[in-house]
Design a protein around this motif. Sequence first.
Motif, PDB file in Angstrom:
ATOM      1  N   GLU A 192       0.819  -1.213   0.000  1.00 56.89           N
ATOM      2  CA  GLU A 192       0.000   0.000   0.000  1.00 56.89           C
ATOM      3  C   GLU A 192       0.853   1.262   0.000  1.00 56.89           C
ATOM      4  OE1 GLU A 192      -1.452   1.030   4.369  1.00 56.89           O
ATOM      5  OE2 GLU A 192      -1.770  -1.116   3.948  1.00 56.89           O
ATOM      6  N   TYR A 193       2.040   1.211   0.598  1.00 57.88           N
ATOM      7  CA  TYR A 193       2.916   2.387   0.604  1.00 57.88           C
ATOM      8  C   TYR A 193       3.439   2.675  -0.800  1.00 57.88           C
ATOM      9  CZ  TYR A 193       2.774   1.411   5.598  1.00 57.88           C
ATOM     10  OH  TYR A 193       2.341   1.178   6.882  1.00 57.88           O
ATOM     11  N   TYR A 194       3.636   1.633  -1.564  1.00 49.26           N
ATOM     12  CA  TYR A 194       4.094   1.774  -2.952  1.00 49.26           C
ATOM     13  C   TYR A 194       3.017   2.437  -3.804  1.00 49.26           C
ATOM     14  CZ  TYR A 194       5.830   0.312  -7.576  1.00 49.26           C
ATOM     15  OH  TYR A 194       6.270   0.293  -8.875  1.00 49.26           O
ATOM     16  N   THR A 195       1.799   1.940  -3.674  1.00 50.04           N
ATOM     17  CA  THR A 195       0.716   2.478  -4.507  1.00 50.04           C
ATOM     18  C   THR A 195       0.318   3.887  -4.070  1.00 50.04           C
ATOM     19  OG1 THR A 195      -0.942   1.375  -3.106  1.00 50.04           O
ATOM     20  CG2 THR A 195      -0.162   0.184  -5.048  1.00 50.04           C
ATOM     21  N   LYS A 196       0.265   4.140  -2.765  1.00 55.20           N
ATOM     22  CA  LYS A 196      -0.133   5.465  -2.269  1.00 55.20           C
ATOM     23  C   LYS A 196       0.908   6.529  -2.582  1.00 55.20           C
ATOM     24  CE  LYS A 196      -3.121   3.839   1.482  1.00 55.20           C
ATOM     25  NZ  LYS A 196      -3.298   3.725   2.961  1.00 55.20           N
ATOM     26  N   ARG A 232      12.537  -1.650  -4.062  1.00 53.11           N
ATOM     27  CA  ARG A 232      13.264  -0.695  -3.212  1.00 53.11           C
ATOM     28  C   ARG A 232      12.434   0.558  -2.965  1.00 53.11           C
ATOM     29  NH1 ARG A 232      19.180  -2.146  -5.823  1.00 53.11           N
ATOM     30  NH2 ARG A 232      19.504  -3.958  -4.462  1.00 53.11           N
ATOM     31  N   ASN A 233      11.656   0.962  -3.943  1.00 59.93           N
ATOM     32  CA  ASN A 233      10.744   2.084  -3.732  1.00 59.93           C
ATOM     33  C   ASN A 233       9.709   1.743  -2.667  1.00 59.93           C
ATOM     34  OD1 ASN A 233      11.998   3.666  -5.679  1.00 59.93           O
ATOM     35  ND2 ASN A 233      10.580   3.089  -7.306  1.00 59.93           N
ATOM     36  N   ALA A 234       9.182   0.531  -2.711  1.00 61.15           N
ATOM     37  CA  ALA A 234       8.194   0.106  -1.717  1.00 61.15           C
ATOM     38  C   ALA A 234       8.802   0.073  -0.321  1.00 61.15           C
ATOM     39  CB  ALA A 234       7.639  -1.265  -2.089  1.00 61.15           C
ATOM     40  N   ILE A 235      10.003  -0.455  -0.206  1.00 59.42           N
ATOM     41  CA  ILE A 235      10.674  -0.541   1.096  1.00 59.42           C
ATOM     42  C   ILE A 235      10.961   0.852   1.645  1.00 59.42           C
ATOM     43  CG2 ILE A 235      12.821  -1.276   2.221  1.00 59.42           C
ATOM     44  CD1 ILE A 235      12.766  -3.642   0.088  1.00 59.42           C
ATOM     45  N   ASN A 236      11.453   1.734   0.796  1.00 59.22           N
ATOM     46  CA  ASN A 236      11.738   3.102   1.235  1.00 59.22           C
ATOM     47  C   ASN A 236      10.469   3.829   1.645  1.00 59.22           C
ATOM     48  OD1 ASN A 236      14.606   3.465   1.064  1.00 59.22           O
ATOM     49  ND2 ASN A 236      14.439   3.379  -1.162  1.00 59.22           N
ATOM     50  N   ALA A 237       9.388   3.610   0.902  1.00 58.29           N
ATOM     51  CA  ALA A 237       8.119   4.260   1.248  1.00 58.29           C
ATOM     52  C   ALA A 237       7.600   3.760   2.593  1.00 58.29           C
ATOM     53  CB  ALA A 237       7.091   4.002   0.146  1.00 58.29           C
ATOM     54  N   ALA A 238       7.692   2.464   2.826  1.00 56.17           N
ATOM     55  CA  ALA A 238       7.236   1.901   4.105  1.00 56.17           C
ATOM     56  C   ALA A 238       8.068   2.425   5.270  1.00 56.17           C
ATOM     57  CB  ALA A 238       7.293   0.383   4.045  1.00 56.17           C
ATOM     58  N   TYR A 239       9.346   2.632   5.034  1.00 57.00           N
ATOM     59  CA  TYR A 239      10.258   3.046   6.101  1.00 57.00           C
ATOM     60  C   TYR A 239       9.953   4.450   6.610  1.00 57.00           C
ATOM     61  CZ  TYR A 239      14.718   3.351   8.613  1.00 57.00           C
ATOM     62  OH  TYR A 239      15.693   3.475   9.571  1.00 57.00           O
ATOM     63  N   GLN A 240       9.167   5.200   5.866  1.00 60.47           N
ATOM     64  CA  GLN A 240       8.876   6.568   6.272  1.00 60.47           C
ATOM     65  C   GLN A 240       7.855   6.650   7.405  1.00 60.47           C
ATOM     66  OE1 GLN A 240      10.954   8.803   4.919  1.00 60.47           O
ATOM     67  NE2 GLN A 240      11.683   6.963   3.843  1.00 60.47           N
ATOM     68  N   SER A 241       7.162   5.556   7.690  1.00 58.83           N
ATOM     69  CA  SER A 241       6.148   5.585   8.750  1.00 58.83           C
ATOM     70  C   SER A 241       6.465   4.559   9.825  1.00 58.83           C
ATOM     71  CB  SER A 241       4.763   5.311   8.174  1.00 58.83           C
ATOM     72  OG  SER A 241       4.613   3.940   7.848  1.00 58.83           O
ATOM     73  N   GLU A 242       6.007   4.814  11.043  1.00 57.45           N
ATOM     74  CA  GLU A 242       6.243   3.878  12.148  1.00 57.45           C
ATOM     75  C   GLU A 242       5.590   2.537  11.871  1.00 57.45           C
ATOM     76  OE1 GLU A 242       4.678   6.100  15.482  1.00 57.45           O
ATOM     77  OE2 GLU A 242       6.710   6.616  16.156  1.00 57.45           O
ATOM     78  N   THR A 243       4.376   2.577  11.323  1.00 58.38           N
ATOM     79  CA  THR A 243       3.682   1.321  11.028  1.00 58.38           C
ATOM     80  C   THR A 243       4.418   0.549   9.938  1.00 58.38           C
ATOM     81  OG1 THR A 243       1.569   2.337  11.618  1.00 58.38           O
ATOM     82  CG2 THR A 243       1.490   0.294  10.327  1.00 58.38           C
TER      83      THR A 243
END
Length: 471
Positions: free
Chosen positions: A176-180, A216-227
Motif C-alpha cells: 500500500e505504501y508503494y501504490t499510495k 526498493r521504492n516500496a521498502i523506502n516508502a514503508a520506512y517513512q512511517s512507524e507502522t
Amino acid sequence: MLFKNIKVTCLSLVLCLLNTPLLFAQSQTNYEQLKGMLDDGTEYLMWVPKEWNGVVIRDLDFASFSAFNPEPYNLYLKNNYAVIGTSRHKMRTWQYDPVREIKNLDAVLDIFISRYNEPEKTIQYGCSGGGFVSLGVAEEFSDRIDGSVALAAHTAVWFQNTFLDGWTALRSLIGEYYTKSGYGPLSDLQIINFSNDMERTTGGAEIAGPLVQAWRNAINAAYQSETGRARLVLAFAIGQWFPRLSNDNAIPDLSDPDAVIESIYNSALMMAGSPGGAARIMFENAAYGQQLSWNNDIDYRDLFENANPTLMRTIEKLYSDIDADLMDDISKINKTDRVEASDYALDFWSQPGRTVTGDLKIPTIRMHILGDHLVPVSLLKGYEKLVDDLGKNDLYRDMYIESTGHCDFIPEETLAAVQMLLERIDTGRWPDSRPRDLNEAVKAISPDAETRFMSPDTWEVKEYNRTWVPN
C-alpha cells in the motif's frame, strides 16, 4: 605418496574409454595441474601436490571458483591435499540438476584414479549449490566418499518456500505504501512467474532492472512511517530471514527495536536484488518452468509463532508502542492470493539427490554464515531436526559464522572444518566443536586469521517453518 608412472599414451587411452578428452596437464613448482572436459561440456580441474597426503577434496565448483578465489585451494595445497572438481555448466541456469552434477563428479574421480593412486580418503566439499551436492552425496551417493563439508547449502523447495513466505508478507504489508506514493500498481511488486528475459547478476542468483527498483521504492516508502517500519520487521520474522543481511549495520541487539528496524531496513534493500527468492528462475527451469513453491495451506499466524522468541517480543513492543494491531496485520497476510505448487515440479525435486531427508550415511559438517542473504540460515534448524529424528546425530555437526555474505568464508574456517571431519573419520569420534574450539583451530592454522565462529542460540528460530520431506 608417489604418483603412478603412467605414460601419456596410456592415460589418453583411459580417458578415451571414459569418453573424457584431456585438455592438458602441466606441472607447477609444487603441484601438477590437470584440466579437461567431460562429454557433456563440463570442465574439470585437478591440483595434485607433489607431496600428496592421500586425501582428495572434491568440489563441484573448483574449476570455476579457483580462477577468482584461489586462496582456500592454495591453503589445501599447502597442507598437501589434492583438490579436484568441475565448473558450472553453461546450461545450468536452464537445466539445473544436482544429480547430474554428482555423476560428473564421479567421472572426475575416475579420471583422477586413472592417473594417480586411489585416494585414502575422499571428502565431498562445496558451497551453495556445491553445498547442496555435499548433502546429497552424504545421503544418497556416499559409496565412494568418506565425509562431506556443506557450506551455505541450499535446498530448492525448502528455501524457495521460505522466500515465498517472506515476500508474500512484504507484498501484503507494504504494498500500500508503494501504490499510495504513486509509484504504480501493486502488480509491479512481482514475486512469482518470472521471465527468463530478466537481466541476472551474481551468477544468476539475483536480478537487475525495474522490478528491483520497484521493490526498493516500496521498502523506502514503508520506512517513512512507524507502522511501515514495524511491518518490515514482521515480514522478516514470518519469513524466518536473519535480521542482519547487510554490512551497513553491526549485528543488532534484538531487544533494541531501533537497531533491529535499521538493520532490517538495510537488509530488505539488499534482498530486493532477488525478489521472490534467490535464483528462483533457475529452480523453476529445472522442472520445465513449473512452480515448486506453495502457500495455499499456510496459516501465517503459525509461522509467526515459530519466529525467534526475542524478535517476536520486539515486534510486539513495536506494535504496542504505535497502538497498531499485530494480529490484524497477520490476518492481512492470510487474506492475500495464494500460490499452489505443481505436482510435476514436486515430483522432480523429490527424487534422491535433489532434496534432503536427513538420512546421513557418512560424517557431515554443515557451515553457514548467519547473515547469508541468498540462503537463509534458518534452513539449518529444519535439517538438524530431521537428522535428530532419524537418530543420525553422531554423523552430523553444524557450525555458524558471525558475518554477512554468501560463501564468504575465510580459508582457515573451511580448512578447520576439513581437519575436524578427517579426525571424525579417523577416530570415529568428533573432536570438540564448540565455537571456542573452532576459533582456536582457526588460530592454529593462521595466528592472524579472524575468528568468527559463534553459537546461534540467541538468533535461532523456534522451529523451521518449511521442512519438506517427500512421501
